[in-house]
Design an enzyme around this catalytic site. Sequence first.
Site, PDB file in Angstrom:
ATOM      1  N   GLN A 126      -3.663 -10.970  55.170  1.00 20.88           N
ATOM      2  CA  GLN A 126      -4.308  -9.668  54.991  1.00 20.88           C
ATOM      3  C   GLN A 126      -3.354  -8.683  54.335  1.00 20.88           C
ATOM      4  O   GLN A 126      -3.735  -7.929  53.433  1.00 20.88           O
ATOM      5  CB  GLN A 126      -4.760  -9.128  56.345  1.00 20.88           C
ATOM      6  CG  GLN A 126      -5.434  -7.770  56.272  1.00 20.88           C
ATOM      7  CD  GLN A 126      -6.762  -7.810  55.557  1.00 20.88           C
ATOM      8  OE1 GLN A 126      -7.625  -8.612  55.897  1.00 20.88           O
ATOM      9  NE2 GLN A 126      -6.941  -6.956  54.554  1.00 20.88           N
ATOM     10  N   CYS A 160      -9.224  -3.583  57.295  1.00 20.80           N
ATOM     11  CA  CYS A 160      -9.232  -5.041  57.125  1.00 20.80           C
ATOM     12  C   CYS A 160     -10.596  -5.657  57.443  1.00 20.80           C
ATOM     13  O   CYS A 160     -10.836  -6.818  57.100  1.00 20.80           O
ATOM     14  CB  CYS A 160      -8.146  -5.679  57.980  1.00 20.80           C
ATOM     15  SG  CYS A 160      -8.319  -5.344  59.740  1.00 20.80           S
ATOM     16  N   ASP A 186      -7.789   0.144  61.685  1.00 20.43           N
ATOM     17  CA  ASP A 186      -8.344  -1.127  62.153  1.00 20.43           C
ATOM     18  C   ASP A 186      -9.107  -0.835  63.443  1.00 20.43           C
ATOM     19  O   ASP A 186      -9.027   0.275  64.000  1.00 20.43           O
ATOM     20  CB  ASP A 186      -7.209  -2.134  62.399  1.00 20.43           C
ATOM     21  CG  ASP A 186      -7.698  -3.549  62.682  1.00 20.43           C
ATOM     22  OD1 ASP A 186      -8.903  -3.820  62.472  1.00 20.43           O
ATOM     23  OD2 ASP A 186      -6.886  -4.377  63.130  1.00 20.43           O
ATOM     24  N   ARG A 203      -8.429 -11.162  49.422  1.00 20.61           N
ATOM     25  CA  ARG A 203      -8.003 -12.239  50.310  1.00 20.61           C
ATOM     26  C   ARG A 203      -8.101 -13.584  49.587  1.00 20.61           C
ATOM     27  O   ARG A 203      -7.233 -14.454  49.728  1.00 20.61           O
ATOM     28  CB  ARG A 203      -8.880 -12.256  51.579  1.00 20.61           C
ATOM     29  CG  ARG A 203      -8.687 -11.072  52.509  1.00 20.61           C
ATOM     30  CD  ARG A 203      -7.353 -11.129  53.241  1.00 20.61           C
ATOM     31  NE  ARG A 203      -7.209 -12.350  53.988  1.00 20.61           N
ATOM     32  CZ  ARG A 203      -7.718 -12.567  55.209  1.00 20.61           C
ATOM     33  NH1 ARG A 203      -8.430 -11.619  55.808  1.00 20.61           N
ATOM     34  NH2 ARG A 203      -7.511 -13.703  55.836  1.00 20.61           N
ATOM     35  N   ARG A 212      -5.763 -20.070  62.650  1.00 17.98           N
ATOM     36  CA  ARG A 212      -6.114 -18.732  63.146  1.00 17.98           C
ATOM     37  C   ARG A 212      -6.171 -18.847  64.668  1.00 17.98           C
ATOM     38  O   ARG A 212      -7.084 -19.470  65.215  1.00 17.98           O
ATOM     39  CB  ARG A 212      -7.462 -18.312  62.565  1.00 17.98           C
ATOM     40  CG  ARG A 212      -7.946 -16.916  62.933  1.00 17.98           C
ATOM     41  CD  ARG A 212      -9.271 -16.653  62.220  1.00 17.98           C
ATOM     42  NE  ARG A 212      -9.898 -15.407  62.590  1.00 17.98           N
ATOM     43  CZ  ARG A 212      -9.740 -14.246  61.962  1.00 17.98           C
ATOM     44  NH1 ARG A 212      -8.930 -14.199  60.907  1.00 17.98           N
ATOM     45  NH2 ARG A 212     -10.374 -13.160  62.349  1.00 17.98           N
ATOM     46  N   HIS A 266      -0.655 -10.740  60.731  1.00 17.62           N
ATOM     47  CA  HIS A 266      -1.790 -11.085  59.862  1.00 17.62           C
ATOM     48  C   HIS A 266      -1.284 -11.033  58.413  1.00 17.62           C
ATOM     49  O   HIS A 266      -1.681 -10.169  57.631  1.00 17.62           O
ATOM     50  CB  HIS A 266      -2.933 -10.103  60.093  1.00 17.62           C
ATOM     51  CG  HIS A 266      -4.268 -10.594  59.617  1.00 17.62           C
ATOM     52  ND1 HIS A 266      -4.442 -11.784  58.938  1.00 17.62           N
ATOM     53  CD2 HIS A 266      -5.511 -10.032  59.703  1.00 17.62           C
ATOM     54  CE1 HIS A 266      -5.729 -11.941  58.644  1.00 17.62           C
ATOM     55  NE2 HIS A 266      -6.383 -10.894  59.107  1.00 17.62           N
TER      56      HIS A 266
END
Length: 332
Positions: free
Chosen positions: A156, A287, A247, A315, A125, A153
């Site tokens: 996700q 998310c 988001d 996830r 990440r 991402h």
Amino acid sequence: MSATAAAIAPGATPSHGRRLRARGFLSVLDLTPGEVQAVLALAARLKQERTRGICAPTGRALAGRHVALLFDKPSLRTRVTFEVAIRELGGEVLILPAEVALGERETVADVARNLERWVHAVVIRTFAQRTLEEFAAAAPSLAVVNALTDEEHPCQALADCLTLQERHGTLAGRTIAYIGDGNNVAASLAQAGVMLGLTVRVASPPGYELPARVLEDCTRAARHGARVVQLVEPLEAVAGASAVYTDVWTSMGQESEAAERRRTFAPYQVTPALMRAAAPGALFMHCLPAHRGEEVSAEVIDSSAAVVFDQAENRLHVQKALLLTLLAPSHV
């Protein structure tokens, strides 16, 4: 209203696509549409089998396998779900300390070449997608998973698609509206969505649209008549949509822009009125973490339309599916 639509080329595949088993998972575009469906189907199976605990068929699938987590950015959902996924598959997880930050204490390539000698996979990440790609190129026998970069991402996006499939079944012919910054979440959602036949409308202020590269990639990857449509007006984006997604307005690393972004994105808040303009029964997606009163009103995210915690739960299951496909394909 102006709109640019990514044209569709049925049957085409991204020219730079890699196969999941061969190179890890750096992008949704590393998968073919068929592989996206296979990962989602496996994730759904693993979700059902989780009730069996250590007696699940995959409870020892990663026995003897070591997976390292290397995070440059803070995390709740990504860290916890990967740790739990690795342990529930019988693997060993290593949390690399902050001082191993990529490209600071030693080069990205040297970190990768060391880890390649000790572990079987690394979940990263970080900030730049190019850092992730440099890491993967330096250690070709190491399975590298993108747990978030500034550009993409992908984990996700797979969880989002699993959540939508659970509610709607097939996604072909449906539409999702993404309201806000054309960021990493929007990019990966668009890539995965069009592969499954889901049209993705993105409403963003001028200057905050999806990158042209993302639109081009989606053109090549799209199936079943799906397309990506870039818009300005949120109401135009949500009309008839099965789900509305947003988001945060200011992502990690953009903190100096926060005040300006709040002003620019104020008309892009997802409110009850905006949700009423979508299709009856439309879902609300995010998310997380969410900032109530900014990108979404509390009434929306705390309503029965919200599936944000289903997304968070999923996830775990898609990441289990990815790890199995990468490290224990005999269990797939």
